[in-house]
Design a protein around this motif. Structure first.
Motif, short mmCIF file in Angstrom:
data_model
loop_
_atom_site.label_atom_id
_atom_site.label_comp_id
_atom_site.label_asym_id
_atom_site.label_seq_id
_atom_site.Cartn_x
_atom_site.Cartn_y
_atom_site.Cartn_z
N ALA A 128 0.87 -1.18 0.00
CA ALA A 128 0.00 0.00 0.00
C ALA A 128 0.90 1.22 0.00
N HIS A 129 0.56 2.21 -0.81
CA HIS A 129 1.36 3.43 -0.86
C HIS A 129 0.45 4.64 -0.60
N GLU A 130 0.60 5.20 0.57
CA GLU A 130 -0.20 6.36 0.97
C GLU A 130 -1.68 6.14 0.66
N ALA A 131 -2.17 4.97 0.99
CA ALA A 131 -3.58 4.64 0.76
C ALA A 131 -4.45 5.43 1.74
N ARG A 132 -5.35 6.24 1.22
CA ARG A 132 -6.21 7.10 2.04
C ARG A 132 -7.57 6.44 2.26
N ASN A 133 -8.02 6.47 3.49
CA ASN A 133 -9.36 5.99 3.83
C ASN A 133 -10.00 6.97 4.81
N ILE A 134 -10.29 8.13 4.30
CA ILE A 134 -10.89 9.21 5.08
C ILE A 134 -12.35 9.32 4.68
N PRO A 135 -13.29 9.34 5.59
CA PRO A 135 -13.15 9.61 7.03
C PRO A 135 -13.04 8.37 7.91
N GLY A 136 -12.85 7.21 7.34
CA GLY A 136 -12.79 5.99 8.14
C GLY A 136 -14.18 5.42 8.39
N CYS A 137 -14.23 4.40 9.21
CA CYS A 137 -15.49 3.71 9.48
C CYS A 137 -16.39 4.51 10.42
N VAL A 138 -17.68 4.29 10.29
CA VAL A 138 -18.63 4.82 11.27
C VAL A 138 -18.37 4.16 12.62
#
Length: 300
Positions: free
Chosen positions: A154-164
């Motif tokens: 993974a390279h700077e994989a963004r997951n914003i805003p994340g889980c509830v």
């Protein structure tokens, strides 16, 4: 006695030809969770209709309000942690935080070769699973992740805003071997078993109960080694793969006896298959619905 009842709805029907109504009916019947298989196809259903798990669960999230939703189980066979994480946080958001990820190492068969790869050995499946779960944990918990491993990157994989659900949606880890149980102890909020596959054809119900008891004891040891409490972990039994696989849905009394004997071992969630005519999961729908509405009450 702490026990809940869930179902698994296979994704073989078109959404507007019975697919949607099954998920809505599952909520009406009061199931704790409705799961589906995360496969590209499955065994005797391979040459018939079969739809994707995440789109199906997304649609189910829109037409239900209270019932939890999940996979039983997702595996590395055709998934990558980076793309899967993005789908899961989207599903968790759409459902309002009602998703559980059932996850396992996968096995042989169509899913294992559909992408054109050679079948993985048991060791390679375990190695991949050992990377897959921790990386997915990070991807669902952190805003940006970089990682380079033997099998996944993974390279700077963004997951914003994340889980509830915080810090992330729960994992239900299917495992029976030492390495898998360690992953369950470290990363799982629940553990999944189908019993001992070696007993499926020739074993007895008593032998199956003994095997599941042994599995739970090994899970407890793995948790103790990690400094966690196995009593706090949900323990899920997916039915249909033990020697008495047809018995739980034969009658209300048969279900109560089956569920009670497994609850005594420490199982906290029983999952029964939604009836499918002319298949391994054929069952009387009236009996099924009576079990859904009365089964747990009979245990108390």
């Amino acid at each position: 006695m702490r026990l809940c009842l869930s179902t698994v709805i296979l994704p073989y029907r078109r959404w507007h030809e019975g697919g949607r109504s099954a998920w809505q009916r599952a909520e009406e019947l009061g199931f704790h969770t409705a799961y589906t298989y995360d496969h590209l196809s499955w065994r005797s259903f391979r040459d018939g209709p079969w739809f994707g798990a995440v789109p199906t669960l997304t649609a189910a999230a829109v037409v239900t309000e209270r019932m939890r939703l999940g996979t039983l189980v997702t595996s590395p066979n055709f998934r990558h942690p980076v793309t899967l994480a993005k789908e899961l946080i989207s599903l968790d958001d759409i459902s309002g935080g009602r998703v559980t990820l059932g996850i396992g190492a996968g096995g042989t068969g169509f899913d294992a070769t559909a992408l054109g790869q050679e079948p993985w050995t048991p060791r390679e499946r375990a190695d991949r699973f050992g990377e897959f779960v921790p990386l997915l944990d990070r991807l669902l918990s952190e805003g940006s992740v970089s990682y380079s491993g033997d099998h996944y990157s993974a390279h700077e994989a963004r997951n914003i805003p994340g889980c509830v659900q915080r810090p992330r949606l729960p994992f239900a880890v299917a495992a029976t071997g030492p390495r898998g149980l360690k992953l369950a102890a470290r990363h799982g909020q629940a553990w999944v078993t189908t019993g001992d596959p070696k007993l499926f054809e020739t074993g007895t119900p008593a032998e199956s109960l003994g095997a599941i008891r042994d599995q739970i004891e090994k899970l407890g040891k793995a948790c103790a080694d990690m400094g966690s409490n196995s009593y706090a972990m949900e323990k899920i039994l997916l039915t249909g793969f033990t020697p008495d696989r047809q018995r739980p849905l034969e009658s209300l009394d048969a279900f109560v006896d089956f569920a009670g004997s497994h609850a005594d071992l420490g199982i906290t969630e029983i999952v029964i298959h939604w009836p499918i005519p002319d298949s391994d999961f054929a069952a009387d729908e009236k009996v099924f619905e009576r079990i859904a509405t009365e089964g747990l009450a009979q245990l108390h």
